[in-house]
Design a protein around this motif. Structure first.
Motif, PDB file in Angstrom:
ATOM      1  N   PHE A 248       0.828  -1.201   0.000  1.00  0.00           N
ATOM      2  CA  PHE A 248       0.000   0.000   0.000  1.00  0.00           C
ATOM      3  C   PHE A 248       0.865   1.255   0.000  1.00  0.00           C
ATOM      4  CE2 PHE A 248      -2.884  -3.196   1.716  1.00  0.00           C
ATOM      5  CZ  PHE A 248      -4.055  -2.914   1.019  1.00  0.00           C
ATOM      6  N   HIS A 249       0.221   2.334  -0.415  1.00  0.00           N
ATOM      7  CA  HIS A 249       0.883   3.642  -0.418  1.00  0.00           C
ATOM      8  C   HIS A 249       1.228   4.067   1.005  1.00  0.00           C
ATOM      9  CE1 HIS A 249       1.794   7.741  -1.503  1.00  0.00           C
ATOM     10  NE2 HIS A 249       0.835   8.206  -0.739  1.00  0.00           N
ATOM     11  N   LYS A 250       0.336   3.756   1.949  1.00  0.00           N
ATOM     12  CA  LYS A 250       0.587   4.062   3.361  1.00  0.00           C
ATOM     13  C   LYS A 250      -0.279   3.167   4.224  1.00  0.00           C
ATOM     14  CE  LYS A 250      -2.471   8.079   2.867  1.00  0.00           C
ATOM     15  NZ  LYS A 250      -2.226   8.397   1.448  1.00  0.00           N
ATOM     16  N   TYR A 251       0.122   3.067   5.509  1.00  0.00           N
ATOM     17  CA  TYR A 251      -0.643   2.321   6.502  1.00  0.00           C
ATOM     18  C   TYR A 251      -1.009   3.266   7.640  1.00  0.00           C
ATOM     19  CZ  TYR A 251       0.869  -1.982   4.174  1.00  0.00           C
ATOM     20  OH  TYR A 251       1.087  -2.980   3.253  1.00  0.00           O
ATOM     21  N   ILE A 252      -2.239   3.141   8.124  1.00  0.00           N
ATOM     22  CA  ILE A 252      -2.753   4.002   9.190  1.00  0.00           C
ATOM     23  C   ILE A 252      -3.395   3.118  10.253  1.00  0.00           C
ATOM     24  CG2 ILE A 252      -4.244   5.947   9.773  1.00  0.00           C
ATOM     25  CD1 ILE A 252      -2.195   6.701   7.686  1.00  0.00           C
ATOM     26  N   ALA A 253      -3.082   3.368  11.511  1.00  0.00           N
ATOM     27  CA  ALA A 253      -3.672   2.595  12.605  1.00  0.00           C
ATOM     28  C   ALA A 253      -4.574   3.482  13.458  1.00  0.00           C
ATOM     29  CB  ALA A 253      -2.578   1.984  13.475  1.00  0.00           C
ATOM     30  N   GLY A 254      -5.585   2.850  14.056  1.00  0.00           N
ATOM     31  CA  GLY A 254      -6.476   3.539  14.993  1.00  0.00           C
ATOM     32  C   GLY A 254      -6.559   2.753  16.281  1.00  0.00           C
ATOM     33  N   VAL A 255      -6.686   3.463  17.409  1.00  0.00           N
ATOM     34  CA  VAL A 255      -6.671   2.808  18.722  1.00  0.00           C
ATOM     35  C   VAL A 255      -7.824   3.322  19.580  1.00  0.00           C
ATOM     36  CG1 VAL A 255      -5.329   2.329  20.795  1.00  0.00           C
ATOM     37  CG2 VAL A 255      -4.143   2.717  18.613  1.00  0.00           C
ATOM     38  N   ASP A 256      -8.618   2.397  20.096  1.00  0.00           N
ATOM     39  CA  ASP A 256      -9.644   2.723  21.094  1.00  0.00           C
ATOM     40  C   ASP A 256      -9.291   1.965  22.370  1.00  0.00           C
ATOM     41  OD1 ASP A 256     -12.195   3.939  21.885  1.00  0.00           O
ATOM     42  OD2 ASP A 256     -12.902   1.867  22.015  1.00  0.00           O
ATOM     43  N   TRP A 257      -8.991   2.709  23.440  1.00  0.00           N
ATOM     44  CA  TRP A 257      -8.596   2.078  24.692  1.00  0.00           C
ATOM     45  C   TRP A 257      -9.789   1.408  25.373  1.00  0.00           C
ATOM     46  CZ3 TRP A 257      -3.678   2.210  24.079  1.00  0.00           C
ATOM     47  CH2 TRP A 257      -3.028   3.345  23.603  1.00  0.00           C
ATOM     48  N   GLY A 258      -9.523   0.359  26.110  1.00  0.00           N
ATOM     49  CA  GLY A 258     -10.596  -0.301  26.844  1.00  0.00           C
ATOM     50  C   GLY A 258     -10.056  -1.256  27.873  1.00  0.00           C
ATOM     51  N   TYR A 259     -10.925  -1.675  28.759  1.00  0.00           N
ATOM     52  CA  TYR A 259     -10.603  -2.730  29.729  1.00  0.00           C
ATOM     53  C   TYR A 259     -11.872  -3.548  29.965  1.00  0.00           C
ATOM     54  CZ  TYR A 259      -8.663  -5.337  33.593  1.00  0.00           C
ATOM     55  OH  TYR A 259      -8.225  -6.360  34.399  1.00  0.00           O
ATOM     56  N   GLN A 260     -12.804  -2.979  30.753  1.00  0.00           N
ATOM     57  CA  GLN A 260     -14.105  -3.652  30.845  1.00  0.00           C
ATOM     58  C   GLN A 260     -14.806  -3.615  29.491  1.00  0.00           C
ATOM     59  OE1 GLN A 260     -15.943  -1.688  34.282  1.00  0.00           O
ATOM     60  NE2 GLN A 260     -15.748  -3.613  35.390  1.00  0.00           N
ATOM     61  N   HIS A 261     -14.779  -2.412  28.873  1.00  0.00           N
ATOM     62  CA  HIS A 261     -15.164  -2.343  27.468  1.00  0.00           C
ATOM     63  C   HIS A 261     -13.999  -2.900  26.653  1.00  0.00           C
ATOM     64  CE1 HIS A 261     -18.936  -0.139  27.555  1.00  0.00           C
ATOM     65  NE2 HIS A 261     -18.440   0.580  28.544  1.00  0.00           N
ATOM     66  N   PHE A 262     -14.296  -3.399  25.482  1.00  0.00           N
ATOM     67  CA  PHE A 262     -13.244  -3.910  24.620  1.00  0.00           C
ATOM     68  C   PHE A 262     -12.316  -2.777  24.199  1.00  0.00           C
ATOM     69  CE2 PHE A 262     -16.310  -7.280  24.314  1.00  0.00           C
ATOM     70  CZ  PHE A 262     -15.565  -8.425  24.078  1.00  0.00           C
ATOM     71  N   GLY A 263     -11.026  -3.087  24.140  1.00  0.00           N
ATOM     72  CA  GLY A 263     -10.067  -2.206  23.484  1.00  0.00           C
ATOM     73  C   GLY A 263      -9.868  -2.695  22.065  1.00  0.00           C
ATOM     74  N   SER A 264      -9.401  -1.800  21.197  1.00  0.00           N
ATOM     75  CA  SER A 264      -9.269  -2.214  19.804  1.00  0.00           C
ATOM     76  C   SER A 264      -8.154  -1.443  19.108  1.00  0.00           C
ATOM     77  CB  SER A 264     -10.587  -1.971  19.050  1.00  0.00           C
ATOM     78  OG  SER A 264     -10.510  -2.427  17.722  1.00  0.00           O
ATOM     79  N   ILE A 265      -7.346  -2.176  18.321  1.00  0.00           N
ATOM     80  CA  ILE A 265      -6.392  -1.572  17.405  1.00  0.00           C
ATOM     81  C   ILE A 265      -6.691  -2.107  16.005  1.00  0.00           C
ATOM     82  CG2 ILE A 265      -3.980  -1.363  16.689  1.00  0.00           C
ATOM     83  CD1 ILE A 265      -3.112  -1.478  19.531  1.00  0.00           C
TER      84      ILE A 265
END
Length: 424
Positions: A248-265
Motif C-alpha cells: 500500500f501507499h501508506k498504513y494508518i492505525a487507529g486505537v480505542d482504549w478499553g478494559y471492561q469495554h473492549f479495546g481495539s487496534i
C-alpha cells in the motif's frame, strides 16, 4: 465592479435585507459550502463600522462588540483569518487578546462550554456575531444576547443544521413572534453559484444518503435514525485476502482504549487510488496497556515504525506510554458525527474494503452500531469499540490532510477593490 461580481444571488439577498430591513437577530442556516460564513463575515465588518458610528454619537470612546464561536481557534480560523484573506482586513490584537478594528474593541467569547460565560459577563456590547451557533451551549448564547443591550444592538449568527431537537432550533428558529424581530435565511449547497459544477456534482455523489445528505447538501434539520453505516455492503466490501493489494501507499492505525469495554487496534492500508482496506484488527477485553504495546510493536515491524497510531484521547497516559515506547502515537480527532460522515462517505464511494480474515469484532459491531434516538447527534455506546478505532484512523488522517491542504480560493485583491466603495 460591484459586489454582485463577488456575491451569489442568495448572498446579495442577505446583504439587501441587512441594509434595508429592521431586525434584532439575523440568522443564516443551511448546507456546507453554501456561502453562509462568507456573507456573515462581510456583515461583521459592516456591523463594526455601524457600531463605530453609534459609539461616536454616544460619545463612547471604547465601544465593545462580541465575536463568538465554539473556541478561540475556530473564531480565529473561521472569522479573523478568513476576513484577512478574503477582504484584506488587518485586525490588531491587544494584550487582553481582544481584536481591534475601526476603533471597536472586539471581545472573543467561546461558546462550546459553560466556561464561556466568564468571557461574556460584566460588560455591555453594541452587538454580536456568533459563528456556528449549534456547536455552543445555550446559556452562553443567552448571555451573549443579554449583553447586547445598547439601543440598536444586533446579533448575527450562522450555523449548519443539527438535530431538529437542538435547543437553537426549538427555542429560537421556531420562535415566530414578531417582537422577536428575527430574520432567517436557509441555504442549500446549490445557492453557492460560485462553486464549480464538478465540485457540486462530486460532493453530492460522495455524501452518504439519509441524514448526512439532508444536512450537508439540503441544509435540513433532520435526525439520524437506525444504523449508522447504512451504505456498508458486506457482499461488496468484504473481499478475499487474495484480492487485497500486497502493498500500500501508506498504513494508518487507529486505537480505542478499553478494559471492561473492549479495546481495539485496527490497521488500514491505503492504495494509490485512495481506497482504504482494513487489513488487521485486534479487539480484546480485560487487557492492560502492556498487551496493547506488544501488539503495536508487532504491527510496527510488519508495516513500518513510522506508521501513525491515532488514539482515543480519553486516556492520555496510555498515549504517553506508547510514545515512551517509540510508537508513533497521535491524538485522534474526536468529532463523532463529522468523523462518522467521513467513514460513511468512503463506503458510499466504494473506497472502503475489509480483508476477509482481518475482522474479529468489526462485522458484529457494524450491524449493531446505531444512532441514539434519545440523545442529540449521538450513537448508542454499545458495539462501538472497533467502530471508534476505525473512525480514529480514517477520519483523523483525512481531516488532518484536508486542514493542511486548505488555502483560501477567493481573490483578496479583487474582493478588496470591490469593497473600497464601502470604505472597508
Amino acid at each position: 465592479m460591484s459586489l454582485s461580481d463577488y456575491l451569489t444571488p442568495k448572498q446579495l439577498k442577505v446583504l439587501h435585507t441587512y441594509l434595508h430591513d429592521d431586525f434584532d437577530m439575523l440568522v443564516l442556516t443551511g448546507a456546507i459550502r453554501s456561502g453562509k460564513t462568507f456573507i456573515d463575515n462581510l456583515l461583521f465588518l459592516f456591523e463594526l463600522q455601524r457600531v463605530a458610528q453609534m459609539a461616536k454619537a454616544n460619545h463612547d470612546k471604547h465601544p465593545q462588540y462580541i465575536l463568538a464561536g465554539a473556541s478561540s481557534d475556530s473564531i480565529n480560523k473561521n472569522v479573523i483569518i478568513s476576513c484577512e484573506n478574503q477582504f484584506g482586513i488587518n485586525f490588531k490584537l491587544d494584550r487582553h487578546c481582544h481584536y481591534k478594528l475601526f476603533g471597536v474593541d472586539i471581545t472573543p467569547v467561546s461558546t462550546k462550554t459553560l466556561g464561556g460565560l466568564a468571557g461574556a459577563r460584566g460588560f455591555t456590547s453594541y452587538g454580536a456575531y456568533v459563528n456556528e451557533v449549534t456547536l455552543g451551549v445555550e446559556p452562553v448564547f443567552q448571555e451573549i444576547q443579554q449583553r447586547c443591550s445598547i439601543d440598536g444592538a444586533r446579533v448575527i449568527a450562522d450555523t449548519n443544521p443539527s438535530n431538529p431537537e437542538h435547543w437553537f432550533k426549538k427555542d429560537y428558529l421556531d420562535n415566530k413572534k414578531k417582537k422577536a424581530r428575527m430574520i432567517q435565511f436557509h441555504f442549500t449547497i446549490d445557492d453557492n453559484t460560485r462553486l464549480s459544477k464538478r465540485y457540486i456534482e462530486g460532493i453530492k455523489a460522495r455524501t452518504p444518503t439519509g441524514m448526512y445528505y439532508d444536512r450537508a447538501i439540503k441544509g435540513l434539520w433532520v435526525t439520524g435514525e437506525g444504523a449508522v453505516y447504512k451504505d456498508f455492503d458486506e457482499r461488496k466490501m468484504v473481499i478475499p485476502d487474495k484480492d487485497v493489494p500486497t502493498s500500500f501507499h501508506k498504513y494508518i492505525a487507529g486505537v480505542d482504549w478499553g478494559y471492561q469495554h473492549f479495546g481495539s487496534i485496527v490497521v488500514f492500508g491505503v492504495d494509490d487510488a485512495d481506497r482504504w482496506y482494513l487489513v488487521e484488527e485486534y479487539t480484546e477485553q480485560y487487557k492492560e496497556i502492556g498487551y496493547w504495546t506488544k501488539i503495536a510493536h508487532q504491527l510496527q515491524k510488519k508495516y513500518g515504525r513510522d506508521m501513525p497510531f491515532y488514539c482515543d484521547t480519553a486516556r492520555p497516559e496510555h498515549i504517553d506510554h506508547f510514545k515512551h515506547n517509540e510508537i508513533n502515537a497521535k491524538y485522534g480527532w474526536k468529532s463523532v458525527v463529522s468523523g462518522i460522515s467521513i467513514v460513511a462517505s468512503l463506503m458510499k464511494q466504494g473506497r472502503f474494503f475489509v480483508a476477509q480474515n482481518a475482522p474479529m469484532k468489526f462485522l458484529e459491531e457494524i450491524y449493531n452500531y446505531r444512532w441514539d434516538d434519545k440523545a442529540e447527534d449521538a450513537v448508542v455506546k454499545e458495539n462501538d469499540d472497533c467502530m471508534d478505532a476505525c473512525r480514529y484512523a480514517i477520519a483523523t488522517y483525512i481531516h488532518d490532510e484536508e486542514q493542511h491542504s486548505y488555502y483560501p480560493t477567493n481573490s483578496r485583491k479583487n474582493i478588496s477593490s470591490g469593497l473600497k466603495r464601502f470604505g472597508l
